[in-house]
Design a protein around this motif. Sequence first.
Motif, PDB file in Angstrom:
ATOM      1  N   ASP A  22     -12.521 -17.428   5.123  1.00 37.09           N
ATOM      2  CA  ASP A  22     -13.550 -16.786   4.290  1.00 37.09           C
ATOM      3  C   ASP A  22     -12.885 -16.234   3.020  1.00 37.09           C
ATOM      4  OD1 ASP A  22     -15.768 -15.577   3.306  1.00 37.09           O
ATOM      5  OD2 ASP A  22     -15.771 -13.916   4.738  1.00 37.09           O
ATOM      6  N   PRO A  23     -13.203 -16.763   1.832  1.00 37.48           N
ATOM      7  CA  PRO A  23     -12.588 -16.304   0.570  1.00 37.48           C
ATOM      8  C   PRO A  23     -12.921 -14.850   0.236  1.00 37.48           C
ATOM      9  CG  PRO A  23     -13.874 -18.316   0.201  1.00 37.48           C
ATOM     10  CD  PRO A  23     -14.067 -17.913   1.610  1.00 37.48           C
ATOM     11  N   SER A  24     -13.975 -14.310   0.810  1.00 43.59           N
ATOM     12  CA  SER A  24     -14.310 -12.907   0.509  1.00 43.59           C
ATOM     13  C   SER A  24     -13.216 -11.972   1.014  1.00 43.59           C
ATOM     14  CB  SER A  24     -15.658 -12.546   1.124  1.00 43.59           C
ATOM     15  OG  SER A  24     -15.581 -12.602   2.532  1.00 43.59           O
ATOM     16  N   THR A  25     -12.432 -12.433   1.992  1.00 46.06           N
ATOM     17  CA  THR A  25     -11.315 -11.633   2.497  1.00 46.06           C
ATOM     18  C   THR A  25     -10.289 -11.401   1.377  1.00 46.06           C
ATOM     19  OG1 THR A  25     -11.612 -12.812   4.584  1.00 46.06           O
ATOM     20  CG2 THR A  25      -9.685 -11.439   4.387  1.00 46.06           C
ATOM     21  N   ILE A  26     -10.019 -12.435   0.594  1.00 47.68           N
ATOM     22  CA  ILE A  26      -9.073 -12.314  -0.530  1.00 47.68           C
ATOM     23  C   ILE A  26      -9.688 -11.442  -1.615  1.00 47.68           C
ATOM     24  CG2 ILE A  26      -7.941 -13.574  -2.400  1.00 47.68           C
ATOM     25  CD1 ILE A  26      -7.248 -15.724  -0.464  1.00 47.68           C
ATOM     26  N   GLU A  27     -11.012 -11.539  -1.824  1.00 45.39           N
ATOM     27  CA  GLU A  27     -11.669 -10.694  -2.829  1.00 45.39           C
ATOM     28  C   GLU A  27     -11.522  -9.223  -2.473  1.00 45.39           C
ATOM     29  OE1 GLU A  27     -15.729 -11.825  -3.534  1.00 45.39           O
ATOM     30  OE2 GLU A  27     -15.165 -13.874  -4.077  1.00 45.39           O
ATOM     31  N   ASP A  28     -11.686  -8.910  -1.189  1.00 42.42           N
ATOM     32  CA  ASP A  28     -11.497  -7.521  -0.752  1.00 42.42           C
ATOM     33  C   ASP A  28     -10.064  -7.056  -1.030  1.00 42.42           C
ATOM     34  OD1 ASP A  28     -14.101  -7.428   0.103  1.00 42.42           O
ATOM     35  OD2 ASP A  28     -13.616  -7.819   2.222  1.00 42.42           O
ATOM     36  N   LEU A  29      -9.141  -7.966  -0.750  1.00 45.72           N
ATOM     37  CA  LEU A  29      -7.728  -7.641  -1.006  1.00 45.72           C
ATOM     38  C   LEU A  29      -7.478  -7.438  -2.504  1.00 45.72           C
ATOM     39  CD1 LEU A  29      -4.963  -7.232   0.312  1.00 45.72           C
ATOM     40  CD2 LEU A  29      -4.548  -9.671  -0.027  1.00 45.72           C
ATOM     41  N   MET A  30      -8.130  -8.249  -3.337  1.00 45.34           N
ATOM     42  CA  MET A  30      -7.981  -8.141  -4.795  1.00 45.34           C
ATOM     43  C   MET A  30      -8.524  -6.791  -5.282  1.00 45.34           C
ATOM     44  SD  MET A  30      -6.280 -10.686  -5.636  1.00 45.34           S
ATOM     45  CE  MET A  30      -6.303 -10.665  -7.390  1.00 45.34           C
ATOM     46  N   LYS A  31      -9.627  -6.310  -4.646  1.00 42.82           N
ATOM     47  CA  LYS A  31     -10.152  -4.992  -5.005  1.00 42.82           C
ATOM     48  C   LYS A  31      -9.139  -3.904  -4.655  1.00 42.82           C
ATOM     49  CE  LYS A  31     -14.998  -6.193  -4.764  1.00 42.82           C
ATOM     50  NZ  LYS A  31     -16.273  -6.034  -4.095  1.00 42.82           N
ATOM     51  N   LEU A  32      -8.471  -4.082  -3.510  1.00 39.33           N
ATOM     52  CA  LEU A  32      -7.423  -3.130  -3.125  1.00 39.33           C
ATOM     53  C   LEU A  32      -6.267  -3.157  -4.150  1.00 39.33           C
ATOM     54  CD1 LEU A  32      -7.236  -3.559   0.764  1.00 39.33           C
ATOM     55  CD2 LEU A  32      -8.142  -1.614  -0.518  1.00 39.33           C
ATOM     56  N   PHE A  33      -5.924  -4.392  -4.635  1.00 36.50           N
ATOM     57  CA  PHE A  33      -4.895  -4.507  -5.696  1.00 36.50           C
ATOM     58  C   PHE A  33      -5.327  -3.724  -6.939  1.00 36.50           C
ATOM     59  CE2 PHE A  33      -2.738  -8.260  -3.781  1.00 36.50           C
ATOM     60  CZ  PHE A  33      -1.430  -7.913  -4.070  1.00 36.50           C
ATOM     61  N   GLU A  34      -6.613  -3.902  -7.305  1.00 36.20           N
ATOM     62  CA  GLU A  34      -7.135  -3.217  -8.496  1.00 36.20           C
ATOM     63  C   GLU A  34      -7.056  -1.693  -8.317  1.00 36.20           C
ATOM     64  OE1 GLU A  34     -11.203  -3.065 -11.214  1.00 36.20           O
ATOM     65  OE2 GLU A  34     -11.112  -4.391  -9.474  1.00 36.20           O
ATOM     66  N   ILE A  35      -7.467  -1.218  -7.137  1.00 36.05           N
ATOM     67  CA  ILE A  35      -7.417   0.227  -6.872  1.00 36.05           C
ATOM     68  C   ILE A  35      -5.972   0.720  -6.911  1.00 36.05           C
ATOM     69  CG2 ILE A  35      -7.784   1.973  -5.080  1.00 36.05           C
ATOM     70  CD1 ILE A  35     -10.311   0.360  -4.261  1.00 36.05           C
ATOM     71  N   GLU A  36      -5.102  -0.043  -6.304  1.00 35.35           N
ATOM     72  CA  GLU A  36      -3.680   0.350  -6.274  1.00 35.35           C
ATOM     73  C   GLU A  36      -3.086   0.344  -7.689  1.00 35.35           C
ATOM     74  OE1 GLU A  36      -0.471   1.873  -4.410  1.00 35.35           O
ATOM     75  OE2 GLU A  36      -2.382   1.442  -3.458  1.00 35.35           O
ATOM     76  N   SER A  37      -3.508  -0.615  -8.522  1.00 36.06           N
ATOM     77  CA  SER A  37      -3.028  -0.679  -9.907  1.00 36.06           C
ATOM     78  C   SER A  37      -3.488   0.542 -10.697  1.00 36.06           C
ATOM     79  CB  SER A  37      -3.533  -1.941 -10.601  1.00 36.06           C
ATOM     80  OG  SER A  37      -2.999  -3.079 -10.005  1.00 36.06           O
ATOM     81  N   TYR A  38      -4.763   0.916 -10.511  1.00 35.01           N
ATOM     82  CA  TYR A  38      -5.279   2.118 -11.188  1.00 35.01           C
ATOM     83  C   TYR A  38      -4.517   3.370 -10.747  1.00 35.01           C
ATOM     84  CZ  TYR A  38      -9.222  -0.200 -13.474  1.00 35.01           C
ATOM     85  OH  TYR A  38     -10.004  -0.988 -14.272  1.00 35.01           O
ATOM     86  N   LYS A  39      -4.250   3.445  -9.437  1.00 37.25           N
ATOM     87  CA  LYS A  39      -3.487   4.584  -8.930  1.00 37.25           C
ATOM     88  C   LYS A  39      -2.097   4.631  -9.575  1.00 37.25           C
ATOM     89  CE  LYS A  39      -5.445   5.112  -4.281  1.00 37.25           C
ATOM     90  NZ  LYS A  39      -5.128   4.972  -2.850  1.00 37.25           N
ATOM     91  N   ALA A  40      -1.452   3.461  -9.629  1.00 41.74           N
ATOM     92  CA  ALA A  40      -0.106   3.395 -10.232  1.00 41.74           C
ATOM     93  C   ALA A  40      -0.166   3.762 -11.718  1.00 41.74           C
ATOM     94  CB  ALA A  40       0.490   2.003 -10.047  1.00 41.74           C
TER      95      ALA A  40
END
Length: 147
Positions: A22-40
Amino acid sequence: MEALLSQFTLLSDHALQDKNFDPSTIEDLMKLFEIESYKAWAAAELEQQKEVEEAEVSMQEAEDYLDSVMESAMDEFRRFEEELESMSKAEMESLVQTAESARKMGNLMEKAASVASKKYIEAALNSATASMKSAWKGISSGKVHPS
């Protein structure tokens, strides 16, 4: 961030091997990357702001120190200037006193020379008068000396 990269690698491998992935699994992970990038990014900006504030404090301390050193130097210069002015004034007063003494000495020497020359003139006149009286006595008594 490393955990997210590790999870992304696992999901990528899983996506390559499983056709039902399911590609939505990678999309969820990409959102986590985005959140982590904002935090950094926010953490980096906060750290930068902290460093700016520390630099401003250091600059203020340096300016305060420079002001203190400059004020101290100016105080020392003023004291030196006052001392030099005092020494110059004392030296000038000494020179004025020496000049006044020399002027008085010159006046006394002038008066002494004037008195001495008057006495010399009086003595010369007295000597000339005495010679004339003696010569007159000699003429009057008839004793004329052949010359």
